[in-house]
Write an enzyme that holds these catalytic residues in place. Sequence first.
Site, PDB file in Angstrom:
ATOM      1  N   GLU A  21      43.380  12.370  -8.418  1.00  0.00           N
ATOM      2  CA  GLU A  21      43.755  13.041  -7.171  1.00  0.00           C
ATOM      3  C   GLU A  21      45.270  13.175  -7.030  1.00  0.00           C
ATOM      4  O   GLU A  21      45.751  13.953  -6.210  1.00  0.00           O
ATOM      5  CB  GLU A  21      43.235  12.262  -5.962  1.00  0.00           C
ATOM      6  CG  GLU A  21      41.732  12.253  -5.817  1.00  0.00           C
ATOM      7  CD  GLU A  21      41.305  11.463  -4.597  1.00  0.00           C
ATOM      8  OE1 GLU A  21      40.824  12.104  -3.638  1.00  0.00           O
ATOM      9  OE2 GLU A  21      41.453  10.226  -4.594  1.00  0.00           O
ATOM     10  N   TYR A  53      51.471  28.505  18.891  1.00  0.00           N
ATOM     11  CA  TYR A  53      50.426  28.112  17.932  1.00  0.00           C
ATOM     12  C   TYR A  53      50.927  28.169  16.492  1.00  0.00           C
ATOM     13  O   TYR A  53      50.606  27.303  15.677  1.00  0.00           O
ATOM     14  CB  TYR A  53      49.185  29.003  18.047  1.00  0.00           C
ATOM     15  CG  TYR A  53      48.722  29.320  19.445  1.00  0.00           C
ATOM     16  CD1 TYR A  53      48.789  28.381  20.468  1.00  0.00           C
ATOM     17  CD2 TYR A  53      48.213  30.566  19.750  1.00  0.00           C
ATOM     18  CE1 TYR A  53      48.360  28.682  21.748  1.00  0.00           C
ATOM     19  CE2 TYR A  53      47.777  30.883  21.028  1.00  0.00           C
ATOM     20  CZ  TYR A  53      47.854  29.934  22.025  1.00  0.00           C
ATOM     21  OH  TYR A  53      47.430  30.235  23.280  1.00  0.00           O
ATOM     22  N   LYS A  98      38.427  16.757   3.953  1.00  0.00           N
ATOM     23  CA  LYS A  98      38.678  16.828   2.518  1.00  0.00           C
ATOM     24  C   LYS A  98      37.373  17.304   1.869  1.00  0.00           C
ATOM     25  O   LYS A  98      36.546  16.504   1.441  1.00  0.00           O
ATOM     26  CB  LYS A  98      39.079  15.443   2.022  1.00  0.00           C
ATOM     27  CG  LYS A  98      39.727  15.396   0.674  1.00  0.00           C
ATOM     28  CD  LYS A  98      40.242  13.974   0.426  1.00  0.00           C
ATOM     29  CE  LYS A  98      40.954  13.849  -0.868  1.00  0.00           C
ATOM     30  NZ  LYS A  98      41.376  12.453  -1.122  1.00  0.00           N
TER      31      LYS A  98
END
Length: 117
Positions: A21, A53, A98
């Site tokens: 990772e 935003y 994830k």
Amino acid sequence: MDKVIIEGLQVQSLIGVYDWERTARRPLLVDVTLEVDLAAAAATDDVRDTIDYASVADTLERVALKSQFFLLEALAGAMLEALFTDFAVQGATVKLSKPDILPNAANVAIQLSRRKH
């Protein structure tokens, strides 16, 4: 309390505890809820009276890109800290997803919420 909500913001981050990772950034999805007073914006219809935003999204993307955290929890904490620093919010919730990290699950996510002291 009024809320500004951004859902499904895709960011890139180096995140994870396993060696594989740590070789490249991977996509994460961010859902954020900001507790803010939107009364002025509702009354004036003026963008200067609300939370920008795009700036919120930029802040979250910036934090994710510079991250070298191992845990989603630590990244979400850094995102919350940046939101409280950069914007006039009373509270915030960050959910980090994830996707496709576990072979038998579509998604893994954590959610942290904080309020201004």
